[in-house]
Design a protein around this motif. Structure first.
Motif, short mmCIF file in Angstrom:
data_model
loop_
_atom_site.label_atom_id
_atom_site.label_comp_id
_atom_site.label_asym_id
_atom_site.label_seq_id
_atom_site.Cartn_x
_atom_site.Cartn_y
_atom_site.Cartn_z
N VAL A 181 0.80 -5.76 4.31
CA VAL A 181 -0.11 -5.13 5.27
C VAL A 181 0.69 -4.57 6.44
CG1 VAL A 181 -2.06 -5.50 6.83
CG2 VAL A 181 -1.97 -6.70 4.63
N GLY A 182 0.44 -3.33 6.77
CA GLY A 182 1.14 -2.67 7.87
C GLY A 182 1.13 -1.17 7.68
N ARG A 183 2.08 -0.50 8.31
CA ARG A 183 2.22 0.95 8.16
C ARG A 183 3.53 1.26 7.45
NH1 ARG A 183 0.36 5.03 12.55
NH2 ARG A 183 -0.28 6.04 10.61
N GLU A 184 3.47 2.18 6.51
CA GLU A 184 4.66 2.54 5.73
C GLU A 184 5.52 3.55 6.48
OE1 GLU A 184 4.59 3.44 1.55
OE2 GLU A 184 2.61 2.51 1.34
N VAL A 185 6.83 3.42 6.30
CA VAL A 185 7.77 4.44 6.75
C VAL A 185 8.83 4.64 5.67
CG1 VAL A 185 7.48 4.11 9.24
CG2 VAL A 185 9.17 2.73 7.99
N SER A 186 9.45 5.79 5.69
CA SER A 186 10.54 6.11 4.76
C SER A 186 11.82 6.24 5.56
CB SER A 186 10.24 7.42 4.03
OG SER A 186 8.99 7.36 3.36
N GLY A 200 17.61 9.38 9.17
CA GLY A 200 16.40 9.37 9.98
C GLY A 200 15.25 8.77 9.20
N ALA A 201 14.05 8.94 9.73
CA ALA A 201 12.87 8.35 9.11
C ALA A 201 11.72 9.35 9.14
CB ALA A 201 12.48 7.06 9.82
N ALA A 202 10.81 9.16 8.21
CA ALA A 202 9.60 9.97 8.14
C ALA A 202 8.46 9.07 7.68
CB ALA A 202 9.78 11.14 7.17
N ARG A 203 7.25 9.56 7.82
CA ARG A 203 6.10 8.84 7.28
C ARG A 203 5.39 9.75 6.29
NH1 ARG A 203 3.77 6.00 11.43
NH2 ARG A 203 4.49 4.06 10.48
N ASP A 204 5.32 9.29 5.05
CA ASP A 204 4.68 10.03 3.97
C ASP A 204 3.21 9.64 3.88
OD1 ASP A 204 4.24 11.54 1.70
OD2 ASP A 204 5.20 10.12 0.34
N HIS A 205 2.39 10.57 3.48
CA HIS A 205 0.97 10.30 3.21
C HIS A 205 0.78 10.44 1.70
CE1 HIS A 205 1.15 11.41 7.42
NE2 HIS A 205 -0.09 11.02 7.61
N ILE A 260 20.21 7.17 0.11
CA ILE A 260 19.24 6.11 -0.20
C ILE A 260 17.98 6.35 0.62
CG2 ILE A 260 19.88 4.43 1.60
CD1 ILE A 260 19.08 3.62 -2.10
N PHE A 261 16.88 6.08 0.00
CA PHE A 261 15.55 6.20 0.60
C PHE A 261 14.92 4.82 0.47
CE2 PHE A 261 11.22 8.45 -0.60
CZ PHE A 261 10.51 7.53 0.15
N ALA A 262 14.80 4.13 1.59
CA ALA A 262 14.18 2.82 1.59
C ALA A 262 12.74 2.95 2.06
CB ALA A 262 14.94 1.86 2.50
N GLY A 263 11.81 2.68 1.17
CA GLY A 263 10.41 2.65 1.55
C GLY A 263 10.10 1.29 2.17
N LEU A 264 9.63 1.29 3.41
CA LEU A 264 9.42 0.06 4.16
C LEU A 264 7.97 -0.08 4.60
CD1 LEU A 264 12.51 0.27 6.56
CD2 LEU A 264 12.42 -0.75 4.29
N MET A 265 7.53 -1.33 4.70
CA MET A 265 6.25 -1.63 5.32
C MET A 265 6.53 -2.33 6.64
SD MET A 265 2.95 -1.33 4.92
CE MET A 265 2.49 -1.34 3.17
N LEU A 266 6.00 -1.78 7.72
CA LEU A 266 6.16 -2.39 9.04
C LEU A 266 5.06 -3.44 9.21
CD1 LEU A 266 6.92 0.79 11.21
CD2 LEU A 266 8.50 -0.65 9.90
N PRO A 271 9.97 -5.29 9.39
CA PRO A 271 10.05 -4.41 8.22
C PRO A 271 10.30 -5.20 6.94
CG PRO A 271 11.44 -3.61 10.01
CD PRO A 271 11.03 -4.99 10.38
N LYS A 272 9.59 -4.82 5.89
CA LYS A 272 9.82 -5.40 4.56
C LYS A 272 9.99 -4.27 3.56
CE LYS A 272 7.51 -9.84 5.20
NZ LYS A 272 6.59 -10.84 4.61
N LEU A 273 10.89 -4.48 2.61
CA LEU A 273 11.19 -3.45 1.61
C LEU A 273 10.07 -3.33 0.59
CD1 LEU A 273 13.42 -1.53 0.40
CD2 LEU A 273 13.99 -3.45 -1.10
N ILE A 274 9.63 -2.10 0.37
CA ILE A 274 8.68 -1.81 -0.71
C ILE A 274 9.44 -1.36 -1.95
CG2 ILE A 274 6.76 -0.35 -1.44
CD1 ILE A 274 6.03 -0.05 1.53
N GLU A 275 10.37 -0.42 -1.77
CA GLU A 275 11.12 0.13 -2.90
C GLU A 275 12.32 0.90 -2.39
OE1 GLU A 275 8.60 2.91 -4.92
OE2 GLU A 275 8.55 4.31 -3.25
N TYR A 276 13.26 1.16 -3.30
CA TYR A 276 14.34 2.11 -3.04
C TYR A 276 14.16 3.32 -3.93
CZ TYR A 276 17.07 -1.69 -0.85
OH TYR A 276 17.50 -2.71 -0.05
#
Length: 411
Positions: A181-186, A200-205, A260-266, A271-276
């Protein structure tokens, strides 16, 4: 340098545009490319996953560097084939690309490296065991296909019944994990062996509909940078979720070199890793690269040689947005063949760039040929200005089956 860019989507068009600005570039080829990329690259009719043909073309054309865009050729061993042919390739090996090719492998690496991630279980052969596990855990719960799925192999099930349906829909092997549960960032970084430099980072929808509703897609839009994930937070997340992975991959004898692209949940716990993912995201790359001020070409050549650029990588401070124009029916059955009009009007709009993805030419007309068709990108002094510019530009582009979210950057 003579460069071969592999891929045909919006991400690759953004890469082509950035590479074309380099004073080091002699000739740029794109395989297979798209009509938009043809403005800065020579498009060649080679599929992105045809490893043998890509290597043969690179030999014949004396290519100095291959830049892979999508994940499929990397997972199929493009970098390894290039190494055998003594051709530089700015991407990870097939073994290292398992970070994207297998969800279970990523979870194993994360656990071994002490990287915070969701609790999980892998199911290879026993569907009944997967269904029992879902009933034991309850919902919401996340079901992931353990392989490449073009961004569509993840189902966040809100009920047990929905999760059970996902098991039957995706098939085995699967990874089933707790719903964070949280908001995702890339988070993006250039990596070489055991070190990383932040991009850097971005937020995907990801969901197809307004308000983050409907099925997951490859991405319907992105903002850069996320307001709740500043540079300091990005650097800390790099230490938490990327550098330990690099050390573990090196320990295993499969060092990672590339993007590398780390998909994270804040989450409330951090932060917790969702996927690479083992490459730039799409549409995050479009939002990131329109802000890039450094020369991308020597950075990628250094990566291919196994080193990180010693010069600072600089980006504009202006916020940006990437807005995907898709075809009705996406992601399941997008309608193709519609004639696209109005793209030329974007050339006069300040701060706006257009990247092609699923487009083709037919009888001299630009037509929709895929699910995600175009990406409209814009920068501005503020996120609100960038967003307004992108939506103004998107409104000038028309075809019968155009579909877009109205809330990118507003949720």
């Amino acid at each position: 340098m003579r460069v071969l860019l592999v891929g045909s989507g919006g991400r690759e068009h953004a890469l082509a545009t950035a590479l074309a600005r380099s004073p080091l570039l002699e000739t740029l080829y794109a395989a297979p490319g798209n009509p938009g990329m043809a403005e800065s690259a020579h498009c060649v009719d080679i599929r992105a996953d045809d490893i043998d043909a890509l290597v043969q073309f690179a030999r014949e054309q004396n290519i100095d560097l291959i830049v892979p865009g999508p994940e499929a050729p990397l997972v199929a061993g493009l970098t390894d084939a290039c190494a055998q042919a003594n051709i530089a390739c700015a991407g990870p090996s097939q073994a290292a690309s398992a970070l994207e090719g297998s969800k279970a492998f990523t979870k194993e690496v994360a656990d071994a490296a002490g990287i915070p991630t969701a609790r999980w279980q892998r199911f290879d052969h026993d569907k009944d065991a997967a269904l029992r596990y879902i009933r034991e855990q309850g919902a919401p719960i996340v079901i992931k296909a353990d392989g490449l799925a073009g961004g569509k192999g993840v189902i966040v099930a809100q009920t047990v019944e929905e999760a059970e349906h996902a098991v039957h829909q995706l098939g085995l092997p699967l990874v089933i994990e707790e719903c964070l549960v949280g908001r995702e960032v890339s988070l993006f970084a250039f990596c070489a062996d055991d070190d990383a430099v932040l991009i850097g980072a971005a937020r995907d929808h990801k969901r197809v509909g307004d308000g983050d509703t409907g099925p997951n897609t490859g991405g319907m839009g992105a903002i850069c940078p996320p307001a709740d994930f500043d540079r300091d937070a990005q650097e800390k997340a790099l230490d938490l979720t990327v550098r330990p992975m690099l050390a573990e991959m090196k320990r295993r004898g499969t060092p990672f070199r590339g993007v590398i692209f780390a998909g994270l949940m804040l989450t409330e716990e951090g932060p917790k890793l969702i996927e690479y993912n083992v490459r730039f995201g799409d549409p995050e790359a479009q939002a990131l690269l329109i802000r890039l001020e450094s020369d991308l070409l020597p950075i990628l050549k250094n990566l291919a040689d196994g080193t990180l650029s010693q010069e600072a990588i600089t980006f504009s401070e202006k916020p940006s947005i990437a807005l995907v124009l898709a075809a009705k029916g996406y992601p399941d059955a997008p309608k193709k063949g519609g004639i696209i009009e109005g793209t030329e009007r974007l050339e006069t709009l300040p701060g706006v760039q257009l990247f092609h993805a699923g487009t083709a030419l037919k009888d001299g007309k630009l037509i929709a040929s895929g699910g995600r068709v175009l990406t409209v990108c814009a920068t501005g002094k503020t996120p609100a200005q960038a967003r307004a510019r992108a939506y103004e530009a998107a409104a000038t582009i028309q075809w019968d089956d155009k579909m877009l979210r109205s809330d990118i950057g507003a949720v």
